[in-house]
Each structure stands twice: as C-alpha cells, then as structure tokens.
Design a protein around this motif. Structure first.
Motif, short mmCIF file in Angstrom:
data_model
loop_
_atom_site.label_atom_id
_atom_site.label_comp_id
_atom_site.label_asym_id
_atom_site.label_seq_id
_atom_site.Cartn_x
_atom_site.Cartn_y
_atom_site.Cartn_z
N ALA A 50 6.52 10.67 0.79
CA ALA A 50 5.39 11.26 1.51
C ALA A 50 4.16 11.39 0.62
CB ALA A 50 5.78 12.64 2.05
N ALA A 51 4.36 11.74 -0.64
CA ALA A 51 3.24 11.84 -1.57
C ALA A 51 2.59 10.48 -1.80
CB ALA A 51 3.70 12.44 -2.90
N LEU A 52 3.41 9.45 -1.98
CA LEU A 52 2.86 8.10 -2.19
C LEU A 52 2.11 7.60 -0.97
CD1 LEU A 52 5.66 6.17 -4.12
CD2 LEU A 52 3.45 6.95 -5.00
N ALA A 53 2.56 7.97 0.22
CA ALA A 53 1.93 7.50 1.45
C ALA A 53 0.50 8.02 1.60
CB ALA A 53 2.77 7.91 2.65
N VAL A 54 0.19 9.15 0.97
CA VAL A 54 -1.13 9.75 1.11
C VAL A 54 -2.15 9.09 0.18
CG1 VAL A 54 -2.42 11.93 0.95
CG2 VAL A 54 -0.09 11.92 1.84
N VAL A 55 -1.68 8.45 -0.90
CA VAL A 55 -2.59 7.90 -1.91
C VAL A 55 -3.61 6.92 -1.32
CG1 VAL A 55 -2.73 6.51 -4.02
CG2 VAL A 55 -0.99 8.29 -3.81
N PRO A 56 -3.22 5.93 -0.49
CA PRO A 56 -4.23 5.02 0.05
C PRO A 56 -5.29 5.72 0.89
CG PRO A 56 -2.02 4.14 0.39
CD PRO A 56 -1.86 5.55 -0.07
N ILE A 57 -4.91 6.76 1.61
CA ILE A 57 -5.89 7.50 2.42
C ILE A 57 -6.91 8.18 1.53
CG2 ILE A 57 -6.13 9.38 4.10
CD1 ILE A 57 -3.29 8.72 5.05
N VAL A 58 -6.44 8.74 0.42
CA VAL A 58 -7.36 9.38 -0.53
C VAL A 58 -8.36 8.36 -1.07
CG1 VAL A 58 -7.49 10.46 -2.81
CG2 VAL A 58 -5.76 11.20 -1.17
#
Length: 467
Positions: free
Chosen positions: A199-207
């Motif tokens: 879940a943490a890795l999935a947010v990185v591209p959005i950031v």
C-alpha cells in the motif's frame, strides 16, 4: 526567471510574486491547494497501515517465536522514538529539497522495512525492520508533514485542514485494521506485513505526479490569500526563511530546537503532547487488542472496536479543527485531556468476552478525543513560533512519540509481570490530568485571536519568546 518585488502600482488584475503573474481574486475553479490536501490525505491513509499493524502482531509473534510482550513492545517503542526524532529533520529536509522527494523516499523505506519482516526469525530482526526502518520512514509521514503542507498552501481554513489531514490516520485505521485482522487470522501475520508495504509503494507514483511544492510554482496565492498586503507578508516570510536555512537541514532543525527550548511554551506543549502520545498510540493503539484478548474477546472483534475508534476520531478531529479556528486553544486542549483521562479510568472494568453497550460508549467518547488535540497544538505552535512553527511542531511531535514509546514498552512489561494491563490504564488516566494542567498553564500571547484565525499572518509570531 527571477523573483520580482511587489510594487505599489500593480495592474488592477495581477500581482507579481516569485516571477509569476498571480490573479488577485480567485475564479470559480477549484484551488489546487485542495488537490494537494487530497494527495496528502491519501498518503497519510496509506501510511496508517503501519500504525495499525503492531497491536495485531503481539499475539501471533508471541505464539510463533515465544517473544515476550516486552520485547515486541520494544520494537514498537524504537519505531515511535525514531518516528519522533525524524519528524523535525524531515520538516527541514522538505524546506530544503522539497516535499515530493522526501515523501517518496520515506514511503519506500517504510515498504522495505515492512516487507523484510516476512523473513525474520530473530528478535533483533524485528527491532531492525519494524523498529528502525519503519520508524525512520514513518517519521517523515508524521504530523509535521501535514503542518508543512498546511502552512504553505492555506492562508484560511488552516485549523480545518489540519483536522482533516490528522483524521486521515484514523481513516487509515478504518481501512486497514479489519482487513489486517482478517488476513492474520486467515493467512498469517506475514500477509499483513506484505499488504501494508504494498500500500505504501502504491502511493509513491501519485505523490510524484500530483504533489506540488508551493502555490507560486503554479502561479497561485495560498488558499484564502487575496489581498496585496497578505502577499507582501508571505514574501517577507519567504525571504526570512531563505536567510535562515543553513546548508543542511540538520543544523537548522537543531538551531530551531535550541531557540525553542529556551521558552516555557515549548516545554508545556512538548510535555502535554508527550502524554497525548502515551495515552493514544503508546497504550491504546498498541495494547488495546491484546488487552481485549486477555478477557476472551476474539482478535477480529477487538480490531473492529479499534477501527470504530477511528470512525469517531475522524468526526472529532475535523470538529476540533473547526473549533480551533474559533476558540481559545489552551482551553480546548485542557478539556480534551481531562475527558480522555476520565474515559481511560473506566476502561479496565469494560473489557469482556463480548461487546457490551458500555464498551461502545467508551469507544465513541474516547474516539472523539483520540487526536482532537492536534489542531489546537499546531495552532499554538504557529502562534508562538511563527515561520519556524513546522519544525518546532516536529520537535513537539518528537515528544509525542517519545511518550508513546515509553508507555508502549512499560505497558508490555506490566503485562508480562502482572498478567494484566489494569495498572497501565489507571496510570494513563492520571497522566491526562497532568497534560490538562500543562495546557491551561500556557498564557495567551497579547493580541492573539482564538486559534490561528484566517486574519493572522503566517509567521508573524517571533520564535524567541519568554514566559
């Protein structure tokens, strides 16, 4: 393109700020500050899985490896201490290198720490992965991150936005706690570690795609800033910040700590917030589920109750942000801590094999108060410490995490030695009275409005204060 100073004769429709033409009045379009706030909320929700996991791992790790509650609690304590120590440096790093790279790196480190736990067989590996790696990564995802974004992008509605972003952690608990409890019961504790890391890795591209550093990067004023005088004040604050930033983030964070530590308000805020951490993340967040299991309650039911705390936490924190913009923050804090203390004193007699109505009353009452303390604490930091408020709040948050770490470890030791958490609950209730006293001992700055107020210029309060 170089920055242009404001003049006394701008065109009627535009004001030059940092080399860009900025409309003096916002049109009907959604201000990009709300997009940034939404991204931050998503980041905090994604990171909340790491805060949800420790209480669920207590019994599985104890049963599989034979590790004591004290040892497992020590890993949580290391996590919390490093989380707090990292926060002020993360705020300074965001000032120097930008929000996006710091946040993306922190999410990646957290994901690595969680993922590596699936290979551990020794207690020191738990301390390293969950304690050190996740602790350092989560420090940049702490409330100092919210304070930095709020200060940069919002001139009005700061208390409300702070409340919403703070409530994101609770919203994350709503998402993760029931799912993680089900996964652990069905597939083992390793599945939970993999889920929160993913879940943490999935947010990185959005950031990386949507998060922006400052309103001026898009030719905008901060939300709620419409007058020429407000822009001039923001320019002065920005120039002041540039002059005070050293070549590395560390010296700045330490300089701000040295100056703030010479003031009475800093220690009252840090002390009360340490007790806040002790009585939330440290005790309830870490030990509520194993304490409920001690009384025969199944883990999924206990996790559902803790998630329900998050439901009311969202309501209470957003409402607290609204109150912070309108009422005396000192009295708000005192009230919050006293109410929390009362609820914790009743908790030991409410545990049972099944959920009774009295436990639901506690969940509602305690949930409304869980992190309602954050918006008024942020506002008080802003009132007293001005342009350095995000870094000061980072150090205050460090106190929060140290308090949480100490109590998380001590409560585990109490459980190992006495076979019950009762002494920990009663002690936490007494600590809340001390926190309320600290909040009420803060005196008001002359001329301060309730909360921060949309009319107060950001950074207008000096750092070097006495009292």
């Amino acid at each position: 393109m170089t920055s242009q100073p404001l003049t006394n004769d701008p065109s009627p429709s535009e004001l030059p700020v940092t080399g860009r033409s900025i409309p003096e009045a916002a049109g009907p379009r959604l201000h990009y500050a709300w997009v940034v706030a939404a991204v931050c909320l998503l980041v905090l929700v994604g990171a909340a899985g790491f805060r949800s996991t420790p209480s669920l791992l207590m019994d599985p790790l104890n049963m599989q490896f034979g590790w004591s509650y004290g040892i497992i609690s020590l890993a949580v304590s290391i996590n919390m201490v490093l989380n707090g120590l990292t926060a002020p440096f993360a705020a300074a790093l965001m000032d120097r290198f930008g929000i996006r790279p710091v946040v993306a790196a922190a999410l990646t480190v957290m994901a690595c720490g969680s993922g590596l736990t699936v290979f551990m067989t020794q207690a020191w590996e738990l301390l390293l992965c969950w304690g050190v790696l996740v602790g350092i990564g989560s420090g940049a995802m702490a409330l100092a991150f919210s304070a930095t974004v709020t200060n940069r992008w919002f001139f009005a509605r700061r208390g409300l936005v702070t409340g919403v972003l703070t409530a994101a952690s609770a919203a994350g608990n709503l998402v993760f706690l029931p799912v993680l409890a089900w996964l652990i019961n069905s597939y083992g504790w390793r599945s939970a570690s993999l889920l929160v890391g993913g879940a943490a890795l999935a947010v990185v591209p959005i950031v990386l795609l949507l998060l922006r550093e400052r309103p001026a990067d898009l030719g905008l004023l901060p939300y709620g800033a419409t007058s020429r005088e407000q822009v001039e004040q923001d320019e002065q604050n920005a120039r002041k910040a540039v002059r005070t930033v050293e070549r590395s983030a560390g010296p700045r964070a330490l300089r701000v700590l040295r100056q703030a530590a010479g003031t009475r308000p800093f220690w009252l805020l840090a002390g009360s917030f340490a007790i806040c951490g002790a009585t939330t993340n440290g005790l309830v967040g870490t030990h509520f589920i194993p304490a409920a299991e001690d009384h025969g309650m199944v883990e999924t039911t206990a996790a559902g109750l803790l998630a329900l705390v998050g439901v009311f936490d969202v309501v209470g924190t957003v409402f607290s942000g609204w109150l912070t913009d309108r009422l005396d923050c000192r009295r708000l804090l005192g009230t919050y801590y006293l109410l929390r203390g009362v609820s914790l004193l009743f908790l030991p007699v409410l545990f049972a094999r099944t959920v009774h109505f009295s436990m639901l009353i506690f969940i509602i009452f305690y949930g409304l108060d869980w992190v309602a303390t954050v918006p008024p604490t942020v506002a008080l930091c802003r009132q007293w410490f001005g342009a350095d408020a995000p870094i000061v709040f980072g150090w205050v948050l460090c106190g929060h995490q140290v308090g949480a770490a100490v109590v998380a470890f001590l409560a585990g030791v109490v459980r190992d030695q006495l076979g019950s958490y009762n002494l920990a609950w009663y002690g936490a209730g007494g600590l809340c009275v001390v926190a309320a006293t600290c909040a009420l001992m803060l005196r008001a700055r002359p001329g301060d409005l309730p909360g921060d107020g949309p009319g107060a210029a950001p950074g207008s309060a000096p750092l070097a204060v006495t009292g």
